[in-house]
Design a protein around this motif. Sequence first.
Motif, PDB file in Angstrom:
ATOM      1  N   ALA A   9       8.240   9.966  -5.142  1.00 59.84           N
ATOM      2  CA  ALA A   9       7.316  10.311  -4.060  1.00 59.84           C
ATOM      3  C   ALA A   9       6.339  11.392  -4.511  1.00 59.84           C
ATOM      4  N   LEU A  10       6.815  12.325  -5.330  1.00 53.23           N
ATOM      5  CA  LEU A  10       5.947  13.389  -5.859  1.00 53.23           C
ATOM      6  C   LEU A  10       4.869  12.794  -6.757  1.00 53.23           C
ATOM      7  N   VAL A  11       5.268  11.847  -7.630  1.00 54.46           N
ATOM      8  CA  VAL A  11       4.304  11.188  -8.508  1.00 54.46           C
ATOM      9  C   VAL A  11       3.271  10.426  -7.682  1.00 54.46           C
ATOM     10  N   ALA A  12       3.736   9.664  -6.681  1.00 53.91           N
ATOM     11  CA  ALA A  12       2.819   8.883  -5.847  1.00 53.91           C
ATOM     12  C   ALA A  12       1.827   9.785  -5.129  1.00 53.91           C
ATOM     13  N   ALA A  13       2.309  10.913  -4.584  1.00 55.40           N
ATOM     14  CA  ALA A  13       1.419  11.828  -3.867  1.00 55.40           C
ATOM     15  C   ALA A  13       0.382  12.440  -4.804  1.00 55.40           C
ATOM     16  N   HIS A  14       0.818  12.840  -6.010  1.00 55.28           N
ATOM     17  CA  HIS A  14      -0.118  13.437  -6.969  1.00 55.28           C
ATOM     18  C   HIS A  14      -1.165  12.415  -7.413  1.00 55.28           C
ATOM     19  N   LEU A  15      -0.726  11.199  -7.713  1.00 57.94           N
ATOM     20  CA  LEU A  15      -1.661  10.164  -8.145  1.00 57.94           C
ATOM     21  C   LEU A  15      -2.636   9.810  -7.028  1.00 57.94           C
ATOM     22  N   GLY A  16      -2.141   9.763  -5.799  1.00 54.30           N
ATOM     23  CA  GLY A  16      -3.019   9.458  -4.678  1.00 54.30           C
ATOM     24  C   GLY A  16      -4.121  10.480  -4.524  1.00 54.30           C
ATOM     25  N   ARG A  17      -3.756  11.764  -4.621  1.00 49.38           N
ATOM     26  CA  ARG A  17      -4.775  12.821  -4.519  1.00 49.38           C
ATOM     27  C   ARG A  17      -5.748  12.754  -5.689  1.00 49.38           C
ATOM     28  N   LEU A  18      -5.234  12.478  -6.875  1.00 45.89           N
ATOM     29  CA  LEU A  18      -6.094  12.387  -8.045  1.00 45.89           C
ATOM     30  C   LEU A  18      -7.063  11.214  -7.909  1.00 45.89           C
ATOM     31  N   ALA A  19      -6.587  10.081  -7.392  1.00 44.33           N
ATOM     32  CA  ALA A  19      -7.445   8.908  -7.214  1.00 44.33           C
ATOM     33  C   ALA A  19      -8.567   9.184  -6.217  1.00 44.33           C
ATOM     34  N   ARG A  20      -8.250   9.915  -5.147  1.00 44.60           N
ATOM     35  CA  ARG A  20      -9.258  10.181  -4.126  1.00 44.60           C
ATOM     36  C   ARG A  20     -10.294  11.205  -4.574  1.00 44.60           C
ATOM     37  N   ALA A  21      -9.880  12.157  -5.410  1.00 44.81           N
ATOM     38  CA  ALA A  21     -10.774  13.271  -5.753  1.00 44.81           C
ATOM     39  C   ALA A  21     -11.360  13.181  -7.145  1.00 44.81           C
ATOM     40  N   PRO A  24       0.822  -1.221   0.000  1.00 46.10           N
ATOM     41  CA  PRO A  24       0.000   0.000   0.000  1.00 46.10           C
ATOM     42  C   PRO A  24       0.850   1.264   0.000  1.00 46.10           C
ATOM     43  N   GLY A  25       0.490   2.193  -0.889  1.00 47.14           N
ATOM     44  CA  GLY A  25       1.199   3.452  -1.004  1.00 47.14           C
ATOM     45  C   GLY A  25       2.273   3.462  -2.071  1.00 47.14           C
ATOM     46  N   THR A  26       2.560   2.312  -2.667  1.00 51.03           N
ATOM     47  CA  THR A  26       3.563   2.256  -3.733  1.00 51.03           C
ATOM     48  C   THR A  26       2.881   1.999  -5.064  1.00 51.03           C
ATOM     49  N   ASP A  82       2.927  14.139 -17.250  1.00 52.41           N
ATOM     50  CA  ASP A  82       4.171  14.903 -17.330  1.00 52.41           C
ATOM     51  C   ASP A  82       5.156  14.460 -16.247  1.00 52.41           C
ATOM     52  N   LEU A  83       4.654  14.281 -15.027  1.00 54.77           N
ATOM     53  CA  LEU A  83       5.512  13.839 -13.928  1.00 54.77           C
ATOM     54  C   LEU A  83       6.098  12.463 -14.210  1.00 54.77           C
ATOM     55  N   LEU A  84       5.285  11.615 -14.817  1.00 59.40           N
ATOM     56  CA  LEU A  84       5.773  10.283 -15.141  1.00 59.40           C
ATOM     57  C   LEU A  84       6.881  10.347 -16.191  1.00 59.40           C
ATOM     58  N   ALA A  85       6.745  11.261 -17.153  1.00 63.77           N
ATOM     59  CA  ALA A  85       7.797  11.425 -18.158  1.00 63.77           C
ATOM     60  C   ALA A  85       9.092  11.892 -17.512  1.00 63.77           C
ATOM     61  N   VAL A  86       8.991  12.809 -16.546  1.00 67.83           N
ATOM     62  CA  VAL A  86      10.183  13.274 -15.827  1.00 67.83           C
ATOM     63  C   VAL A  86      10.824  12.111 -15.070  1.00 67.83           C
ATOM     64  N   LEU A  87       9.992  11.287 -14.426  1.00 66.97           N
ATOM     65  CA  LEU A  87      10.515  10.135 -13.694  1.00 66.97           C
ATOM     66  C   LEU A  87      11.251   9.181 -14.628  1.00 66.97           C
ATOM     67  N   THR A 133       9.080  -0.211 -15.914  1.00 71.15           N
ATOM     68  CA  THR A 133       8.272  -1.410 -15.722  1.00 71.15           C
ATOM     69  C   THR A 133       8.799  -2.263 -14.570  1.00 71.15           C
ATOM     70  N   ALA A 134       7.843  -2.884 -13.831  1.00 74.08           N
ATOM     71  CA  ALA A 134       8.168  -3.804 -12.732  1.00 74.08           C
ATOM     72  C   ALA A 134       9.221  -3.221 -11.799  1.00 74.08           C
ATOM     73  N   THR A 135       9.067  -1.952 -11.452  1.00 67.79           N
ATOM     74  CA  THR A 135       9.959  -1.272 -10.526  1.00 67.79           C
ATOM     75  C   THR A 135       9.119  -0.634  -9.427  1.00 67.79           C
ATOM     76  N   ASP A 136       9.547  -0.789  -8.185  1.00 67.07           N
ATOM     77  CA  ASP A 136       8.808  -0.266  -7.038  1.00 67.07           C
ATOM     78  C   ASP A 136       9.057   1.231  -6.894  1.00 67.07           C
ATOM     79  N   PHE A 137       7.973   2.022  -6.920  1.00 71.86           N
ATOM     80  CA  PHE A 137       8.084   3.463  -6.751  1.00 71.86           C
ATOM     81  C   PHE A 137       7.177   3.919  -5.608  1.00 71.86           C
ATOM     82  N   GLY A 138       7.549   5.010  -4.999  1.00 71.64           N
ATOM     83  CA  GLY A 138       6.671   5.650  -4.033  1.00 71.64           C
ATOM     84  C   GLY A 138       7.194   5.660  -2.627  1.00 71.64           C
ATOM     85  N   ALA A 139       7.958   4.626  -2.255  1.00 69.30           N
ATOM     86  CA  ALA A 139       8.457   4.568  -0.888  1.00 69.30           C
ATOM     87  C   ALA A 139       9.620   5.528  -0.679  1.00 69.30           C
TER      88      ALA A 139
END
Length: 374
Positions: free
Chosen positions: A187-199, A132-134, A217-222, A175-181
């Motif tokens: 972490a910025l991508v995970a936080a933005h996606l989390g807020r987008l999913a909730r709202a 959870p959270g990744t 755009d954030l994903l492209a930067v990542l 692909t198949a890489t753990d992100f978010g922790a």
Amino acid sequence: MPPVATAAKSAAESAAVTAPAAAAAAAAAAPATTLSTTALPTPDRAEYWHEAIAHTFIPLDVRLLEPAPSVGTITSHRLGALQVSLVQAGPQRVVRSGGLIARGGEDHVTLALQHRGTARLVQDGRQVLLRPGTFAVSDAGRPFSKELAEPFSFTAFHWPRAAVGVSDEELRELTATDFGAEGGTAALVAAHLGRLARAVGALDPQTAVRLAATALDLLAVLAQERRGRPPGAEPSEAALALLARIKDHILRRLGDPGLDPEQIAAAHHLSVRYLHKLFQCEGITVGRWIQRQRLAMCRRDLARPTARPVTVAAVAGRWGFVSASHFSRSFRAAYGVSPREWQAGARVAAEVHTVEARIPAPRRSDAGVTAVPA
């Protein structure tokens, strides 16, 4: 198509099957598409869940890992090029094989943000255990497998590969890489996606599309960071291909006075910031590039010989200029003469050419001496 396909349910109905309560409330706040096995007899759930997955995402081989299938629900919102889907179900394993790739969907990418339970994703010789959270990314163009050994919920962000300007090599780094922790961009991508999913269900359409474009755009930067290429470096082939499509879009709409970066970005499901970034690769702004193309079209039309000369104002209006004075100033700055001077000069040049064409060419006499016609 699965038999249970409805608009967004009430908050009470959604709460019965939603893990994150905030996500359920958001899903109930705006129209959505819900596919669910809730109303089906237990023996029929596996078949229809398989169809629901394929209908929402891509063809996948789904095997449920429990004797009596739990209720499965997928609630989806469409935000421009991005589809956001809350998926909740019991233990299962999905496989994307070469045969299924041949059936379609190979040009899509999915990012899964885990809310409850764990998921093991395998692709490109790597495997990752999502908690959870990744989040992790899977590319539908190559085989992968994903096993969820316990009841779960996650939000899937599903989009066409062309919507993000990254190369194949950059995508493979995700692909198949753990992100978010960790910290940083992930972490910025995970936080933005989390807020987008909730709202997502509570956002107005325009805001939702812009936030979705920002997520891509954030994903492209990542992806660029994982390849060791800083943002703003030499653009990828995918970015150049996207820029070519955008230019074609602009050229076909030059006559629209309302054509602006916001409209162009929305038509291509991009953020305005990323649109400007694409044109910065060529050292020019979006507005300046549009103006150059409009001036070139006006210059061409003003030089065309016509039985009845067109007015400068008519030509300017035809190519999207709303102010004749602004057009005249821009034309002079670009070509060193006013539009009327250019038009008059082109008319004189055309008349001279016509007269010259009517004069017979000198002919050579039998003695080899040039004879000038009388």
